[in-house]
Design an enzyme around this catalytic site. Structure first.
Site, PDB file in Angstrom:
ATOM      1  N   CYS A   1       0.864  -1.196   0.000  1.00  0.00           N
ATOM      2  CA  CYS A   1       0.000   0.000   0.000  1.00  0.00           C
ATOM      3  C   CYS A   1       0.893   1.237   0.000  1.00  0.00           C
ATOM      4  O   CYS A   1       2.108   1.122  -0.181  1.00  0.00           O
ATOM      5  CB  CYS A   1      -0.975  -0.014   1.176  1.00  0.00           C
ATOM      6  SG  CYS A   1      -0.190   0.091   2.796  1.00  0.00           S
TER       7      CYS A   1
ATOM      8  N   ARG B   1      -3.131  -0.555   5.636  1.00  0.00           N
ATOM      9  CA  ARG B   1      -3.795  -1.601   4.853  1.00  0.00           C
ATOM     10  C   ARG B   1      -2.917  -2.807   4.555  1.00  0.00           C
ATOM     11  O   ARG B   1      -3.348  -3.958   4.751  1.00  0.00           O
ATOM     12  CB  ARG B   1      -4.324  -1.001   3.528  1.00  0.00           C
ATOM     13  CG  ARG B   1      -5.417   0.012   3.722  1.00  0.00           C
ATOM     14  CD  ARG B   1      -5.608   0.880   2.492  1.00  0.00           C
ATOM     15  NE  ARG B   1      -4.445   1.731   2.248  1.00  0.00           N
ATOM     16  CZ  ARG B   1      -4.310   2.560   1.228  1.00  0.00           C
ATOM     17  NH1 ARG B   1      -5.270   2.632   0.310  1.00  0.00           N
ATOM     18  NH2 ARG B   1      -3.241   3.302   1.103  1.00  0.00           N
TER      19      ARG B   1
ATOM     20  N   ASP C   1      -9.873   2.761   2.297  1.00  0.00           N
ATOM     21  CA  ASP C   1      -8.701   3.409   2.894  1.00  0.00           C
ATOM     22  C   ASP C   1      -9.106   4.071   4.217  1.00  0.00           C
ATOM     23  O   ASP C   1      -9.924   4.979   4.223  1.00  0.00           O
ATOM     24  CB  ASP C   1      -8.158   4.459   1.909  1.00  0.00           C
ATOM     25  CG  ASP C   1      -6.866   5.094   2.403  1.00  0.00           C
ATOM     26  OD1 ASP C   1      -6.459   4.829   3.555  1.00  0.00           O
ATOM     27  OD2 ASP C   1      -6.262   5.860   1.618  1.00  0.00           O
TER      28      ASP C   1
HETATM   29  P1  4NP Z   1      -1.570   2.863   4.287  1.00  0.00           P
HETATM   30  O1  4NP Z   1      -2.140   4.218   4.945  1.00  0.00           O
HETATM   31  O2  4NP Z   1      -1.111   3.248   2.899  1.00  0.00           O
HETATM   32  O3  4NP Z   1      -2.748   1.964   4.287  1.00  0.00           O
HETATM   33  O4  4NP Z   1      -0.450   2.415   5.191  1.00  0.00           O
HETATM   34  C1  4NP Z   1      -1.535   5.456   4.776  1.00  0.00           C
HETATM   35  C2  4NP Z   1      -0.351   5.742   5.422  1.00  0.00           C
HETATM   36  C3  4NP Z   1       0.242   6.974   5.264  1.00  0.00           C
HETATM   37  C4  4NP Z   1      -0.361   7.914   4.458  1.00  0.00           C
HETATM   38  C5  4NP Z   1      -1.548   7.630   3.796  1.00  0.00           C
HETATM   39  C6  4NP Z   1      -2.132   6.395   3.957  1.00  0.00           C
HETATM   40  N1  4NP Z   1       0.232   9.191   4.319  1.00  0.00           N
HETATM   41  O5  4NP Z   1      -0.371  10.071   3.650  1.00  0.00           O
HETATM   42  O6  4NP Z   1       1.343   9.423   4.826  1.00  0.00           O
END
Ligand code: 4NP
Length: 162
Positions: A14, A20, A129
């Site tokens: 991800c 996720r 998300d």
């Molecule tokens: P992930 O969640 O991709 O599911 O781990 C996120 C983690 C960090 C960010 C966005 C989504 N971010 O914008 O830093």
């Protein structure tokens, strides 16, 4: 075509590798253990961005998995690299945007290993998300559905290859 007893290597991917994809990694590992297939699979997860590298799993994912007796202790975010393409059999994005970024980092997908998790389900879509919504329940349901579908797909492939 893979031989029947090779270890099957899966990388969940991800954007940040804190919400996720670690959820997918640890749900998949738990599912595989419960099917007594632990010696047949290797599962890990990685980020497309550098944003969260070195950070532990997000408290929302940790709390949700704890409800199911699943620990993410020892997991810290790492970034996807081009050499992961040869290391894994399946490189699985949580959403379409992940897949786009994965193809850029990996330099393409000659062997057709890059897929979106819920493309293995009967209702292909992005994993919800939780980053802006804080809703880790929906993410869990989506990830569980995707992991179940992916595991079923792989086991069917294995059966056909024999
Ligand atoms: P992930 O969640 O991709 O599911 O781990 C996120 C983690 C960090 C960010 C966005 C989504 N971010 O914008 O830093």
């Amino acid at each position: 075509m893979k031989r029947g007893q090779d270890v099957i290597r899966i990388l969940m991917v991800c954007l940040g590798n804190i919400c996720r994809s670690p959820m997918a990694e640890f749900i998949m590992k738990d599912m595989i253990e419960k099917e007594h297939l632990g010696n047949r699979f290797y599962v890990a997860s990685a980020a497309t961005s550098t944003e969260e590298i070195g950070n532990p799993v997000h408290p929302g994912t940790r709390k949700k998995l704890r409800d199911y007796g699943i620990s993410t202790d020892g997991k810290y975010a790492v970034q996807l690299s081009r050499k992961d393409y040869d290391k894994y059999d399946y490189l699985i994005g949580m959403e379409q945007r992940n897949v786009t970024n994965m193809l850029r980092i990996l330099g393409g997908d000659l062997d057709g290993k890059v897929r979106r998790l819920l493309d293995f389900s009967s209702d292909p879509r992005d994993i919800a998300d939780p980053w802006y919504t804080g809703n880790f329940d929906r993410t869990y349901d989506d990830v569980y559905e995707g992991c179940k579908a992916l595991l079923t797909y792989i086991l069917e492939q294995e059966t056909e290859a024999r």
